[in-house]
Design a protein around this motif. Sequence first.
Motif, short mmCIF file in Angstrom:
data_model
loop_
_atom_site.label_atom_id
_atom_site.label_comp_id
_atom_site.label_asym_id
_atom_site.label_seq_id
_atom_site.Cartn_x
_atom_site.Cartn_y
_atom_site.Cartn_z
N LEU A 41 0.84 -1.19 0.00
CA LEU A 41 0.00 0.00 0.00
C LEU A 41 0.88 1.25 0.00
CD1 LEU A 41 -2.91 -0.81 2.50
CD2 LEU A 41 -2.79 -1.18 0.03
N ASN A 44 1.10 7.04 2.20
CA ASN A 44 0.05 7.89 2.77
C ASN A 44 -1.12 7.06 3.30
OD1 ASN A 44 1.47 10.21 2.19
ND2 ASN A 44 0.47 10.54 0.22
N THR A 45 -1.46 5.98 2.59
CA THR A 45 -2.53 5.11 3.03
C THR A 45 -2.15 4.42 4.34
OG1 THR A 45 -3.22 4.72 0.74
CG2 THR A 45 -4.00 3.15 2.40
N TYR A 49 -4.02 4.63 7.94
CA TYR A 49 -4.42 3.44 8.69
C TYR A 49 -3.75 3.41 10.06
CZ TYR A 49 -7.01 1.03 4.95
OH TYR A 49 -7.94 0.67 4.02
N ARG A 92 -13.22 4.94 6.54
CA ARG A 92 -11.85 4.46 6.47
C ARG A 92 -11.46 3.74 7.75
NH1 ARG A 92 -8.59 9.02 6.59
NH2 ARG A 92 -8.34 8.51 8.80
N LYS A 190 -2.45 6.33 -5.99
CA LYS A 190 -2.43 5.40 -4.87
C LYS A 190 -2.01 4.02 -5.34
CE LYS A 190 -5.90 7.75 -2.05
NZ LYS A 190 -7.19 7.63 -1.35
#
Length: 317
Positions: A41, A44-45, A49, A92, A190
């Motif tokens: 991933l 930033n993701t 998380y 999210r 992404k």
Amino acid sequence: MAKRVTKLQQLATAGPAATSGRATQTLCTEYLAYLRGECHLAANTIAAYGNDMRRFVAWVDQRSLADLKVQDLSSYVGTLQEENLAPSSISRNVVAVRTFFKFLQLEGIVTDNPADLIATQKMWQRMPGVLTTRQVNDFLSSPKKYDKYWQRDVAMLEVLYATGCRASEVCTLRVRDLSMPQKHLRCEGKGGKQRMVPLGGRAIVAIQRYLEDLRGELAAKSPHPPEELFLSRSGRPIDRVQLWRLVKMYAARVGIDDKISPHSLRHSFATHLLAGGADLRLVQEMLGHASIQTTQIYTHVEHSRLKKVHTQFHPRA
């Protein structure tokens, strides 16, 4: 990898108490490492998380993960709502917890995933801020020649609106990603996915002026030749925080709502295209959305604007 599995197996065989307190934090750390190393991933993701999981760990406290039921997780979602998080942020958070439990299932720490039964809020429940075309024109013309780096700032703002790129995508855009004769650029979204995005005439003019008048001067301040297109005063690539501050500053200069952000220009880009009759699938491709459902948020935004116009001007509204 073997070392990580051994650690998780020890947590799994130690009983319910092992999945509480500090052990829960350890599992979350391993989960984020799993997302980074095996799911690949975007950084930033993973950071987002990570913030979600810190909130979840604080809520779990000394409870056992293996004993959590869907009712417990529904209560957790309720606490997120009490914190006045946006529906998109709550969604999210739910996804982060759901995939965390899938990770625990893969490792044999839990048998069921109670988060599978938690529904996420629809993204369109929170209408994103959209500028009018007049506001966009005022905003894009707000950098003036008395601003020290006005050529760069004009080019950045034009690219944000002309392409609908995310702030992170604009910050990491490289000179070699530009194709001026073909009037498009290549950006990396992404998950490392690349896409080609058209460039308008005004954006091209602004970029060329910046390249000719200013970028070389900024690049000379860096000890290593930078590849990125947009540079700070020190010659380093401009970051998202700097871009966010510039957007806020120029918005304030022309009297636009202080809630505007770089993402507002992405919202405006998509909404204005759909209002002009653009095909939803093409807008999806330009935005780099993996799912058409994410792009459909903008149809709801546009419908809300049409309803407002109808209410205001129709004699029998």
